[in-house]
Design an enzyme around this catalytic site. Sequence first.
Site, PDB file in Angstrom:
ATOM      1  N   CYS A  24       0.843  -1.206   0.000  1.00 46.44           N
ATOM      2  CA  CYS A  24       0.000   0.000   0.000  1.00 46.44           C
ATOM      3  C   CYS A  24       0.877   1.255   0.000  1.00 46.44           C
ATOM      4  O   CYS A  24       1.600   1.503  -0.954  1.00 46.44           O
ATOM      5  CB  CYS A  24      -0.977  -0.020   1.165  1.00 46.44           C
ATOM      6  SG  CYS A  24      -2.344   1.125   0.950  1.00 46.44           S
ATOM      7  N   HIS A  66      -3.881  -4.918   0.048  1.00 47.87           N
ATOM      8  CA  HIS A  66      -3.400  -5.463   1.321  1.00 47.87           C
ATOM      9  C   HIS A  66      -3.412  -6.982   1.304  1.00 47.87           C
ATOM     10  O   HIS A  66      -4.452  -7.586   1.555  1.00 47.87           O
ATOM     11  CB  HIS A  66      -4.278  -4.954   2.474  1.00 47.87           C
ATOM     12  CG  HIS A  66      -4.070  -3.509   2.747  1.00 47.87           C
ATOM     13  ND1 HIS A  66      -3.047  -3.052   3.532  1.00 47.87           N
ATOM     14  CD2 HIS A  66      -4.721  -2.411   2.305  1.00 47.87           C
ATOM     15  CE1 HIS A  66      -3.087  -1.732   3.577  1.00 47.87           C
ATOM     16  NE2 HIS A  66      -4.096  -1.321   2.838  1.00 47.87           N
ATOM     17  N   GLU A 118      -2.281  -8.928   3.453  1.00 44.68           N
ATOM     18  CA  GLU A 118      -2.572  -9.432   4.804  1.00 44.68           C
ATOM     19  C   GLU A 118      -4.053  -9.367   5.126  1.00 44.68           C
ATOM     20  O   GLU A 118      -4.490  -9.835   6.167  1.00 44.68           O
ATOM     21  CB  GLU A 118      -1.731  -8.667   5.840  1.00 44.68           C
ATOM     22  CG  GLU A 118      -2.204  -7.258   6.209  1.00 44.68           C
ATOM     23  CD  GLU A 118      -1.879  -6.186   5.161  1.00 44.68           C
ATOM     24  OE1 GLU A 118      -1.404  -6.546   4.058  1.00 44.68           O
ATOM     25  OE2 GLU A 118      -2.111  -5.002   5.450  1.00 44.68           O
TER      26      GLU A 118
END
Lengths: 203, 251
Positions: free
Chosen positions: A79, A184, A186
Amino acid sequence: MIAIIDYGMGNIHSVNKAFQLYGAETIVTNNAEEIRRSKKIVLPGVGAFDEAMQELKKRSLISVIREELVKGKPFLGICLGMQLLFEHSAEAGQAQGLGILKGRVEQFEDKADLKVPHMGWNRLQINKKDCPLLKDLSDSPYVYFCHSYYPIPVDNDVIAATTNYGKDFVSVVWQNNVYGVQFHPEKSQRVGLRIIENFLALC
Amino acid sequence: MLTKRIIPCLDIKEGRVVKGVRFLSLRDAGDPVEVARLYDSEQADELVFLDITASYENRKTLIELVEEIAKNIFLPFTVGGGVTGIDDIRNLLNAGAEKVSINTQAVKYPDLISEASRKFGSQCIVVAIDAKKERDNWQVYINGGRTPAGLDALFWAKKVAELGAGEILLTSMDYDGTKDGFDMSLTKTVTSAVNIPVIASGGAGKLEHFYSILTEGGADAALAASLFHYQEYSVKEVKRYLQERGVRVRL
């Protein structure tokens, strides 16, 4: 050991946990020596470009990141951490970035049919099938985005994937040992975790 | 193209899920992590955790819980309730929340919205608006719906977008809990006035409610709590229904 750089710009915990899920040894750090000793570097981050550069500067991390990248250490920017790879951003005037990749960061145009931030699940259109980070993904997997700015590389060759939001923008960059994702991983469930696994598998 | 999002909401009280009692399949239906895992497996797009006692009793959301969730669920989630300032927001983001939702404090100190979005980026600052119909407009309520704020909801929605909020979580107090459908009029009014994503909340009872609010209502996401808690519909069923009707969803 993977160094996850902590420079006060949020999101560190989930990134760390995602890496640990695959048994990776991680260290959340802002110490230059630890970053030098690490095998790989992850630069997460949410927030403002200018502020992020100031935080890196405050911790004297800019030169060590540049040096390690030039040496060829695998690097993943997530990001804002990806945007910082570029030369400058339209955010907060014309803030200077790390300048590892040629190009700039721009904001999505505020128009009636396009809400900013670009928030939610959108597809990757992978145009570099040989990109090790995107190995074993389907052709257009969904990943989670949450951002108002996006990079415009000078060199088209670094574009590994794009995403359509109003127009096609660059969502994954890759140049040798340097990888950057605008979404993202994650927070992108199985697809995201696969990307993290792929990064771990890099030599 | 960006997909529409379906978001289950978990009300949290003292670190436990409230209303989760019907999850017979779970060992511990009050455990936020277990419930979150179930929603994760059902293809929920995001989760919202609302610490329902926080604002009223001036309690801070439990950071440990957020960390525990982030350790187990690789899905974006928003945390709200009792957020008082910049440090609070930073702690929640650092603990693993993707976004932080502000309600009462945003009304009391609107500068918090601009300061937080400047510091952490607009994309992680959600302003929750609880609105209740008055004659010709909607009144904003704070303190968990207990106190009228003396603010017009449409005015406030535009204001928070201007101040840098990245998203609005819009709850209709009139429709919340009725299962009669989302508040079409309120949602439409707000979505057509702001250019940031809007999550519609309150009133989901049937599959078609999701369809109409995400199409005609212009909402970017739809949130429901009890409908999913009591397993009347699974998240997946809602998304399949939407997909069959041409709404873009992630399945």
